[in-house]
Design an enzyme around this catalytic site. Structure first.
Site, short mmCIF file in Angstrom:
data_model
loop_
_atom_site.label_atom_id
_atom_site.label_comp_id
_atom_site.label_asym_id
_atom_site.label_seq_id
_atom_site.Cartn_x
_atom_site.Cartn_y
_atom_site.Cartn_z
CG ASP A 14 -6.79 20.19 -12.83
OD1 ASP A 14 -5.98 19.79 -13.71
OD2 ASP A 14 -7.86 19.62 -12.59
CE1 TYR B 140 -13.29 16.55 -15.32
CE2 TYR B 140 -13.13 15.99 -13.00
CZ TYR B 140 -13.39 15.62 -14.31
OH TYR B 140 -13.74 14.33 -14.58
NE ARG C 156 -2.34 1.30 3.39
CZ ARG C 156 -2.40 0.66 4.56
NH1 ARG C 156 -3.17 -0.38 4.71
NH2 ARG C 156 -1.70 1.08 5.59
CE LYS D 239 -9.57 13.49 -18.55
NZ LYS D 239 -9.85 14.66 -17.74
C1 LIG Z 1 -10.49 14.59 -16.40
C2 LIG Z 1 -10.08 15.67 -15.50
C3 LIG Z 1 -9.95 15.46 -14.14
C4 LIG Z 1 -10.34 14.15 -13.47
O1 LIG Z 1 -9.56 13.08 -13.89
P1 LIG Z 1 -10.08 11.56 -13.77
O2 LIG Z 1 -8.86 10.76 -13.97
O3 LIG Z 1 -11.13 11.40 -14.81
O4 LIG Z 1 -10.65 11.42 -12.38
C5 LIG Z 1 -9.50 16.50 -13.36
N1 LIG Z 1 -9.19 17.70 -13.88
C6 LIG Z 1 -9.31 17.95 -15.20
C7 LIG Z 1 -8.98 19.29 -15.72
C8 LIG Z 1 -9.76 16.95 -16.05
O5 LIG Z 1 -9.90 17.22 -17.36
#
Ligand SMILES: *Cc1c(COP(=O)(O)O)cnc(C)c1O
Length: 417
Positions: A190, A118, A65, A215
């Site tokens: 972010d 987001y 973990r 992404k």
């Molecule tokens: C997709 C996304 C997230 C969340 O990511 P996941 O892996 O789908 O939980 C957070 N911030 C932004 C800007 C995103 O495009």
């Protein structure tokens, strides 16, 4: 050669590589996938020593973990890319974000959140985490211009996303970082759009950079993963909270993400090149009122993008002219028909894979500081690695369909065959 002195493209290729085996000096190019829950120690003294070092904050192999070497390799790579002190890997981008909120906020605190975040941050984190735990929050303009006046004595965190989700408003990260320091708050950014390659918020003064690795880092639409990289001052809180919540990712997912990172620079350059071709074409279409793409000279965020970013990606949005039909609802119907007619653009959540995607966007529901009620319907595209000529041809045929639907003319039998 010092690893910090090389070009960022080279960092992507060499970071996280395993060290040489003692016997032969041979090194595999990629880190082995180390699957483990239990790790065995040769004696009690060693085990106690490892546990002590772990408590003192050292990253040591001790229990599954706490992650294994494959995940450590990904952590090191993120740190080098972001210029961070340490990084933690999570099972999704949202897990990285919610853990970061929990790490720096407690009941009675206040957090300033960018209007362009987001969607699930606004919908789920605000409602199900902040409200339930009596943590106050205020949305600030996406560019942060009203941040100072909205700061309170109890503001402990500023949370921004630059460029913002869906229409890519740019934020002045260094200005927010200076404000956060004045207020005794942490600045969290972010950095999913910038993917730790196009943008380095920590170098601009942010304390934590969170990324949905799902992404562009993964890049092939087949793994969910998230990461938070921090400077030294924010690390302990982030690490302790991540550990307390029991976050861990599989070594297979870490491995796949590392493999995606090796081609990140090449893929992003191609996404940006294709996107710019598509953007220039879209901007010429009479039904398109606005194109949102910070790398475009006419985009309101272009100057900040140029100052703080090393390039662009494949995310492009457009606003349809709301006057192409008598009512907003009818323009929406035309938009929906346009989207359904597209053949090369997949209809689905997420982005950052090699393939093109499209989604309708309801901005009025996603912004509270800025009023979008006067704008036309918005469409978000992710421009993939398909040849841009094909993508433009697909957009053209779908737009022809929209024009037909707008002013239907009887199609002559010879034309329809
Ligand atoms: C997709 C996304 C997230 C969340 O990511 P996941 O892996 O789908 O939980 C957070 N911030 C932004 C800007 C995103 O495009």
């Amino acid at each position: 050669m010092s690893r910090t002195s090389v070009h960022p493209d080279t960092v992507l290729l060499h970071a996280g590589r395993p060290s040489a085996a003692a016997s032969t000096g041979a090194v595999p190019v990629n880190p082995p996938v180390m699957r483990a829950s239990t790790l065995l120690f040769k004696d009690l003294a060693t085990m106690r020593d490892v546990h002590k070092r772990r408590e003192q904050g050292e990253r040591v192999l001790s229990y599954g973990r706490r992650a294994t070497d494959t995940v450590f390799a990904l952590e090191d790579t993120l740190c080098q890319m972001e210029g961070g002190h340490r990084a933690r890997i999570f099972s999704s981008g949202l897990a990285a974000i919610s853990t970061t909120f929990l790490a720096f906020l407690k009941p009675g605190d206040h957090v300033l959140i960018s209007d362009s975040v987001y969607g699930p941050v606004r919908k789920n984190i605000c409602r199900d985490l902040l409200e339930r735990h009596s943590i106050a929050y205020t949305f600030m303009a996406a560019d942060g211009r009203d941040a100072r006046e909205k700061c309170r004595p109890e503001t402990r965190m500023i949370y921004a996303e630059s460029p913002g989700s869906l229409v890519y408003e740019m934020t002045d990260v260094p200005a927010l970082a200076a404000l956060a320091r004045e207020c005794g708050a942490v600045l969290v950014v972010d950095n999913t759009w910038g993917s730790a390659y196009l943008h380095k918020p920590l170098a601009l003064g942010a304390d934590v950079s969170v990324i949905a690795g799902t992404k562009y880092l993964v890049g092939h639409s087949d793994v969910m993963i998230g990461m938070a990289t921090s400077n030294e001052r924010a690390w302990q809180a982030l690490d302790r909270t991540g550990h307390m919540l029991g976050h861990v990712v599989s070594p297979d997912d870490a491995y796949t993400t590392l493999r995606g990172i090796r081609t990140l620079a090449t893929r992003l350059a191609a996404h940006a090149r294709h996107a710019m071709e598509v953007v220039r074409w879209l901007a010429q279409q009479p039904e398109v009122a606005r194109v949102f793409y910070p790398a475009l000279e006419s985009d309101p965020g272009h100057a900040l993008w140029k100052r703080d970013f090393q390039g662009a990606c494949g995310l492009v949005s457009i606003e349809l002219d709301r006057h192409i039909a008598p009512s907003f609802a009818e323009v929406e119907t035309l938009r929906d028909g346009f989207i359904d007619r597209l053949e090369l653009f997949g209809l689905g959540a997420s982005w950052g894979g090699y393939e093109s995607l499209v989604l309708p966007v309801n901005l009025s529901a996603m912004r509270t500081v800025t009023d979008w009620s006067d704008s036309g319907p918005v469409i978000r595209f992710h421009i993939g690695l398909e040849h841009p000529t094909d993508l433009i041809a697909d957009l053209r045929q779908a737009l022809m369909g929209l024009r037909q639907a707008r002013s239907p003319e009887p199609v002559s039998p010879t034309k329809s065959t």
